[in-house]
Design an enzyme around this catalytic site. Structure first.
Site, mmCIF file in Angstrom:
data_model
loop_
_atom_site.group_PDB
_atom_site.id
_atom_site.type_symbol
_atom_site.label_atom_id
_atom_site.label_comp_id
_atom_site.label_asym_id
_atom_site.label_seq_id
_atom_site.Cartn_x
_atom_site.Cartn_y
_atom_site.Cartn_z
ATOM 1 N N GLU A 34 -8.487 -16.478 -35.283
ATOM 2 C CA GLU A 34 -7.435 -17.380 -36.122
ATOM 3 C C GLU A 34 -7.903 -18.731 -36.506
ATOM 4 O OE1 GLU A 34 -3.611 -16.868 -34.723
ATOM 5 O OE2 GLU A 34 -2.616 -17.920 -36.142
ATOM 6 N N ARG A 259 -9.378 -11.032 -20.476
ATOM 7 C CA ARG A 259 -9.618 -12.230 -20.847
ATOM 8 C C ARG A 259 -10.544 -13.007 -19.708
ATOM 9 N NH1 ARG A 259 -6.325 -13.902 -25.052
ATOM 10 N NH2 ARG A 259 -6.237 -16.024 -24.844
ATOM 11 N N LYS A 269 -5.194 -22.934 -27.022
ATOM 12 C CA LYS A 269 -5.501 -23.820 -28.334
ATOM 13 C C LYS A 269 -4.438 -24.906 -28.042
ATOM 14 C CE LYS A 269 -7.224 -20.549 -31.132
ATOM 15 N NZ LYS A 269 -7.265 -19.637 -32.346
HETATM 16 P P1 ATP Z 1 -5.855 -18.981 -28.023
HETATM 17 O O1 ATP Z 1 -4.735 -18.559 -26.721
HETATM 18 O O2 ATP Z 1 -6.877 -20.299 -27.247
HETATM 19 O O3 ATP Z 1 -4.956 -19.634 -28.993
HETATM 20 P P2 ATP Z 1 -6.026 -16.851 -29.496
HETATM 21 O O4 ATP Z 1 -6.260 -15.537 -28.813
HETATM 22 O O5 ATP Z 1 -4.905 -17.217 -30.136
HETATM 23 O O6 ATP Z 1 -6.527 -17.934 -28.321
HETATM 24 P P3 ATP Z 1 -7.722 -15.982 -31.672
HETATM 25 O O7 ATP Z 1 -8.341 -16.891 -32.672
HETATM 26 O O8 ATP Z 1 -6.669 -15.120 -32.082
HETATM 27 O O9 ATP Z 1 -7.358 -16.863 -30.754
HETATM 28 O O10 ATP Z 1 -8.844 -15.243 -30.953
HETATM 29 C C1 ATP Z 1 -10.071 -14.807 -31.392
HETATM 30 C C2 ATP Z 1 -10.450 -13.575 -30.631
HETATM 31 O O11 ATP Z 1 -10.864 -14.450 -29.072
HETATM 32 C C3 ATP Z 1 -9.392 -12.645 -30.120
HETATM 33 O O12 ATP Z 1 -9.888 -11.495 -30.274
HETATM 34 C C4 ATP Z 1 -8.778 -12.837 -28.659
HETATM 35 O O13 ATP Z 1 -8.541 -11.880 -28.072
HETATM 36 C C5 ATP Z 1 -10.104 -13.661 -28.039
HETATM 37 N N1 ATP Z 1 -10.028 -14.657 -27.030
HETATM 38 C C6 ATP Z 1 -9.132 -15.735 -27.134
HETATM 39 N N2 ATP Z 1 -9.237 -16.271 -25.923
HETATM 40 C C7 ATP Z 1 -10.076 -15.499 -25.272
HETATM 41 C C8 ATP Z 1 -10.175 -15.532 -23.610
HETATM 42 N N3 ATP Z 1 -9.713 -16.540 -22.909
HETATM 43 N N4 ATP Z 1 -11.129 -14.669 -23.186
HETATM 44 C C9 ATP Z 1 -11.521 -13.690 -23.790
HETATM 45 N N5 ATP Z 1 -11.172 -13.497 -25.384
HETATM 46 C C10 ATP Z 1 -10.497 -14.357 -25.886
HETATM 47 MG MG MG Z 2 -4.630 -14.700 -31.490
#
Ligand code: ATP
Ligand code: MG
Length: 555
Positions: A34, A259, A269
């Site tokens: 995102e 994760r 984030k």
């Molecule tokens: P954040 O919690 O940091 O805001 P998010 O999941 O909202 O992360 P996205 O941009 O939606 O951020 O993430 C893109 C991809 O990265 C998604 O498939 C998400 O599952 C994966 N992802 C995010 N954080 C992790 C993590 N700590 N370990 C593994 N995969 C992750």
């Molecule tokens: Mg997300």
């Protein structure tokens, strides 16, 4: 990724093998960030898994901006995300997509669901929806569920046309009010939200919810395997429901993995943004940040990050990996690949009193003992040198084998010297050390075989340049600042950055390029900061010290 024990690889193999659901098809994955922040080391796990799975099976991996939520998505992030993924060595070729470009198709799939009697317009407020959710023993209630199809179709069109205010109505999937999985209790799939979108501007005032949009994005791109993190596991029935009930061109399969968490840092984030907004760090690329741009600026190599993820492997159990393991992976890479140089962080002058004034000589020094093919360079030696102030002691403690009056040490790659005295400044601090060199010891070995216990680094006073050195350390003083019951802002270490002004580095570093990494002998691995270095004042960031604190049984 590890071949052995990679359950995702096993599942893909089965799927494309004889009798599998994708028999004979090309594996197609995607990484869907995102664009509302910079990528961090956790995202890198997800992108490694998706890109590497495609690579492993000769398939393709798309890069898709999952930008269906108009709040706080910015173009700045899109470019940064691309840069970070390229840096890690992955290529999506021409397969770069915006989920927002599918809004029209998504809208049409929603209409299809309404026409099939599988979605309806609901007028409950968000609070009411929550109130009517029910619990494990009570089904949810949804008074608009049996609204005639025609009426829902018309209301949904009016929602799109902006006839209702934000939050007034939603579109809900008609699934199962009694389901033990609350995601299936007639989830909202569209809502009204008048926020301009970075890509579609003000063309839309209805936006699809993630759980409806994501399977459609995957299906539209004909993804075979949608690899995502574990929190989506309970959403998989809804994912499958959307795929089954919309007439999509492909039937992707969602597989979840754990994760990644890392000790001594936060990975959300929102929290990272707070660190920036409250001035604790300098920005997304502050070398203390776990973002890919921060790690890069710190001196991390793409190889070290990929190896880190590969060795951690994939599993279904969330885990927190010791930060020291990430450092261990970096050290291993830089030990193989970084050029060795000499830098004196806190210099004091050393005068070799029996070395002729005005004379100088060059020593040919190996760039990397691990890699003879990296060649040698010349290091200048003369009567006036600098050494590390902590390598001299006026009154040595027991087991101090470095320089003190009467003692001999080896100057790395040069001569053996014996300390003959020192001078103090008006404040009583030692400011100048005197020594005599042994002309027979050129290269560092004594001619009579007497043992020299210690070797110290040095630079020539004239053939060296001034530098600023930033010593970075962990940002948090607790292991898991990311835990929900931890107020991470109360655990910031005051000394996570120590700036050393007036360091002296050997002259060859004049030619260092931005981002280049070095081993400063006896000090650690450092990287030339690309932002703050100037022609006459280079800035080096400490990527990692030499001492490995990683203990395999700790992870
Ligand atoms: P954040 O919690 O940091 O805001 P998010 O999941 O909202 O992360 P996205 O941009 O939606 O951020 O993430 C893109 C991809 O990265 C998604 O498939 C998400 O599952 C994966 N992802 C995010 N954080 C992790 C993590 N700590 N370990 C593994 N995969 C992750
Ligand atoms: Mg997300």
């Amino acid at each position: 990724m590890n071949e052995a024990g990679n359950f995702i690889f096993d599942m893909i193999k089965e799927d494309i093998g004889p009798g599998g659901r994708f028999e004979g098809m090309r594996v197609h994955t995607r990484f869907p960030p995102e664009p509302n922040g910079y990528l961090h080391i956790g995202h890198a796990k997800a992108l490694e898994i998706n890109f590497v799975a495609a690579e492993r099976f000769g398939g393709l991996c798309n890069l898709r901006m999952d930008d269906t939520n108009p709040t706080r998505e910015e173009e700045e992030f899109v470019e940064a995300i691309k840069e970070d993924i390229r840096w890690l060595g992955h290529d999506w070729e021409d397969r770069f997509f915006y989920a927002s470009n599918y809004f029209e198709q998504m809208y049409n799939y929603a209409v299809e669901l309404i026409q099939k009697g599988l979605a309806y317009v609901c007028e409950l407020t968000p609070e009411e929806v929550r109130k009517y959710r029910g619990d494990l023993t009570t089904p949810a209630q949804s008074p608009y569920r049996d609204r005639p199809i025609e009426e829902s179709l018309q209301l949904f069109r009016m929602m799109r046309e902006g006839k209702f205010e934000d939050g007034k109505m939603t579109l809900r999937a008609k699934i199962d009010l009694t389901s033990g999985n609350f995601n299936m209790r007639d989830p909202v799939i569209y809502r009204i939200n008048r926020i301009p979108h970075h890509n579609t501007k003000d063309r839309w005032c209805v936006y699809p919810m993630y759980d409806f949009a994501h399977p459609l994005e995957d299906a539209i791109e004909k993804i075979t395997h949608s690899l995502c993190s574990l929190e989506f596991e309970a959403h998989r029935p809804l994912y499958d429901w959307v795929i089954m009930n919309c007439s999509v061109p492909a039937k992707p399969r969602q597989i979840e993995f754990a994760r990644l968490g890392i000790t001594h840092t936060v990975l959300s984030k929102r929290k990272l943004r707070t660190l920036i907004e409250s001035g604790i760090v300098d920005g997304w690329d502050d070398p203390r940040m776990p973002t890919l741009c921060g790690l890069r600026r710190r001196g991390y190599t793409p190889g070290s990050i990929r190896i880190f993820h590969e060795r951690n492997g994939v599993s279904k159990v969330n885990s927190v990996v010791d930060y020291a393991f990430l450092e261990h992976c970096l050290r291993e890479d830089l030990n193989q690949n970084a050029k060795r140089v000499m830098a004196v962080l806190r210099p004091i002058q050393l005068e070799i009193t029996n070395y002729p004034a005005g004379k100088s000589e060059l020593f040919e020094v190996e760039n990397n003992p691990e890699k003879p093919e990296d060649g040698t360079r010349e290091v200048c030696f003369s009567r006036e040198l600098f050494i590390e102030s902590e390598d001299f002691a006026e009154n040595p403690e027991k087991k101090f084998y470095r320089l003190f009056p009467g003692n001999e040490v080896r100057l790395k790659s040069a001569y053996v010297i014996r300390c003959t005295g020192f001078e103090k400044d008006e404040f009583g601090n030692v400011c100048r050390v005197f020594a005599e060199y042994d002309p027979e010891s050129r290269g560092g070995n004594t001619s009579d075989g007497r043992k020299i216990k210690s070797t110290i680094h040095w630079v020539d006073a004239n053939a060296s340049i001034r530098a600023t050195i930033r010593l970075y350390d962990r940002l948090f003083d607790v292991e898991e600042p990311d835990l929900s019951d931890c107020n991470y802002l109360e655990h910031i270490r005051p000394d996570s950055l120590v700036v050393v002004q007036g360091a002296r580095v050997e002259k060859s570093l004049e030619n260092a390029t931005a981002g280049e990494r070095f081993q400063f002998l006896r000090q650690g691995y450092f990287c030339l900061d690309k932002k703050d270095s100037t022609g006459d004042q280079p800035v080096f960031n400490r990527a990692v010290s030499l001492r490995d604190s990683y203990r395999p049984n700790k992870t």
